[in-house]
Scaffold this motif. Structure first.
Motif, short mmCIF file in Angstrom:
data_model
loop_
_atom_site.label_atom_id
_atom_site.label_comp_id
_atom_site.label_asym_id
_atom_site.label_seq_id
_atom_site.Cartn_x
_atom_site.Cartn_y
_atom_site.Cartn_z
N ALA A 157 0.83 -1.21 0.00
CA ALA A 157 0.00 0.00 0.00
C ALA A 157 0.86 1.25 0.00
O ALA A 157 0.53 2.25 -0.65
N THR A 217 -5.26 4.09 -1.23
CA THR A 217 -5.85 2.85 -0.76
C THR A 217 -6.60 3.15 0.53
O THR A 217 -6.51 4.26 1.06
N VAL A 219 -7.18 2.41 -5.54
CA VAL A 219 -6.95 0.96 -5.53
C VAL A 219 -7.94 0.36 -4.54
O VAL A 219 -7.86 0.63 -3.34
N THR A 220 -8.87 -0.41 -5.03
CA THR A 220 -9.90 -0.97 -4.16
C THR A 220 -9.29 -2.01 -3.22
O THR A 220 -8.20 -2.54 -3.46
N ASP A 221 -10.02 -2.33 -2.16
CA ASP A 221 -9.55 -3.36 -1.23
C ASP A 221 -9.38 -4.70 -1.93
O ASP A 221 -8.47 -5.47 -1.61
N LEU A 228 -6.14 -4.51 -3.90
CA LEU A 228 -5.01 -4.56 -2.98
C LEU A 228 -4.80 -5.97 -2.48
O LEU A 228 -3.66 -6.47 -2.41
#
Length: 466
Positions: A271, A282, A308-310, A313
């Motif tokens: 991250a 993030t 950046v979506t979970d 990630l």
């Protein structure tokens, strides 16, 4: 296996049959240890190809293989500025160092050192102000943050440029063989948001990303058992752990990733790279990387909250967690075995440690209870003034670096078409990397310089087998 050397009176060396039986001396060749080629137990891969760093660990389920493939795609994809029709990968910048993770870790390998006038192919420059406590995180520089973003989206000014020149340093081995090292001298130019003349700086090159999941699965105890902060055993080695801030638990924990061991978890390391290297937010780092007074950066459109979506990630995290380590090669060759013996005799093994065992790891149980040979203790060591960046990072002072794992070392040239090593790529090969060692490693380096040319080559043969 034994090597027979016949020694006669007056120290004269003869061929077999020239001396009596009583004059014969046997010098043993170090034994091959069963299974020593398997650096991560049965979870390594046999590969000597240019993709040797890009394989997943064996025996993943079909679903896990799909997760690995998705993470691989995200790792290699280039992000674009927002707004864009490709909404799943927009939000780059507005300032950044790279467009993709793979720009710094090509084929999951090492980045290249800085070349003046070229885009950073895995190189970046950390910056900070002095802190008041040795346990504090680096203090961001007003207008710049913690690293120089030397690239930017259209209409957005990049923060600054970094240039490098090299000073030649010469030396001589005990046998009279000469060598040359190149010392990089960095200059920051084109500052857009104030002078950086008196800030702390630290040049960095991206590391290869194999084996990171095994490091995640190590319990703290397997790292801390190598600590000897006050050198109580008087061997000249005084490694210590870095304790760094965990963004999820909101407390200090043992650092295990990064050149200064300044990231406590692989998720935070990833991250942080998204945020600092590519300007992507993030859920862990939700604010745009636009320090005041970068108004154009602050006003630029974003690619979502977070960009950046979970899910994305987690896919990259899974991919990085499951990257396999190539098994060793040529492990039974006489030169490699002799080199291993010399490596141990010179006490290199004290920092480049082996035989740590992973523990409970619910994220991926397949990595549990594996004895690994990373050739690293993951501790901070004083590497001397020649390698000092003079920039503190939590408990790491300006002379300290985390021991670099050596697994995969001999395949970097195959995967990345170069052999640049150390934190900024100054060493052009393994031999030069050894010669740059100082501080706690000074004695080991001196022993290396006193070896014969044949013995030095044996050490290099061993290291290239890793």
């Amino acid at each position: 296996m034994k090597q027979k050397i016949i020694v006669c009176c007056f120290g004269i060396l003869f061929f077999l049959g020239s001396c009596s039986k009583d004059d014969e001396v046997y010098i043993p060749i170090p034994a091959y240890e069963e299974g020593e080629e398997f650096l991560t137990g049965n979870l390594g891969v046999f590969s000597t190809s240019s993709n040797a760093f890009g394989f997943e660990i064996p025996n993943l389920s079909f679903q896990q293989q799909a997760q690995f493939a998705t993470g691989n795609s995200l790792f290699n994809q280039s992000w674009v500025s927002a707004p864009a029709s490709t909404t799943a990968r927009d939000g780059l910048g507005p300032t950044f160092n790279a467009r993709a993770c793979a720009n710094c870790h090509f084929k999951d390998g090492r980045g290249r050192p800085l070349v003046t006038g070229q885009n950073s192919g895995g190189f970046l420059m950390r910056v900070s102000l002095p802190t008041t406590s040795i346990t504090d995180a680096p203090m961001p520089v007003p207008g710049y943050g913690n690293q120089i973003q030397d690239r930017s989206n259209p209409t957005i000014p990049s923060e600054a440029s970094v240039e490098v020149t090299y000073q030649t340093i010469t030396g001589t081995y005990a046998d009279g063989t000469s060598y040359e090292l190149q010392k990089p001298i960095y200059t920051i130019t084109n500052e857009q948001f104030g002078s950086l003349a008196n800030v702390q700086t630290s040049p960095r090159v991206g590391q290869q990303t194999i084996g990171l999941g095994f490091i995640s699965a190590l319990p703290d105890s397997e790292i801390l058992r190598f600590e000897d902060e006050f050198d109580m055993d008087n061997d000249g080695i005084s490694g210590r752990a870095n304790y760094v801030f965990n963004e999820e638990t909101q407390q200090l924990e043992v650092g295990r990733y990064g050149w200064k061991a300044n990231a406590p978890t692989l998720k935070q390391q990833i991250a942080s790279a998204f945020h600092g290297d590519m300007g992507l937010t993030t859920s862990m780092f939700p604010d745009n990387n636009c320090p005041s007074p970068q108004q154009d950066c602050q006003n630029a459109p974003n690619g979502g909250e977070p960009e950046v979506t979970d899910t994305q990630l987690d896919r990259v995290l899974f991919y990085q967690t499951t990257l396999a380590v190539p098994n060793r090669r040529n492990v039974q060759e006489e030169s490699v075995l002799q080199g291993k013996e010399l490596f141990n005799t010179m006490n290199c093994i004290s920092c480049h440690a082996i035989d740590q065992t992973t523990a409970s790891f619910p994220y991926l149980p397949a990595l549990e209870n594996i004895t690994i040979k990373p050739y690293s203790d993951f501790l901070l060591h004083d590497m001397g003034e020649d390698l000092a960046d003079n920039r503190s990072d939590f408990k790491a002072n300006g002379r300290e670096w985390r021991t670099q794992p050596l697994w995969g070392l001999g395949l970097i040239s195959t995967v990345n078409n170069h052999t640049f090593l150390l934190h900024d790529g100054r060493a052009r090969n393994i031999e030069e990397a050894i010669l740059w060692h100082g501080g706690e490693a000074e004695n080991s380096k001196d022993q290396f310089t006193n070896l014969s040319a044949e013995e030095r080559q044996q050490v290099l043969d061993f290291l290239n087998s890793l």
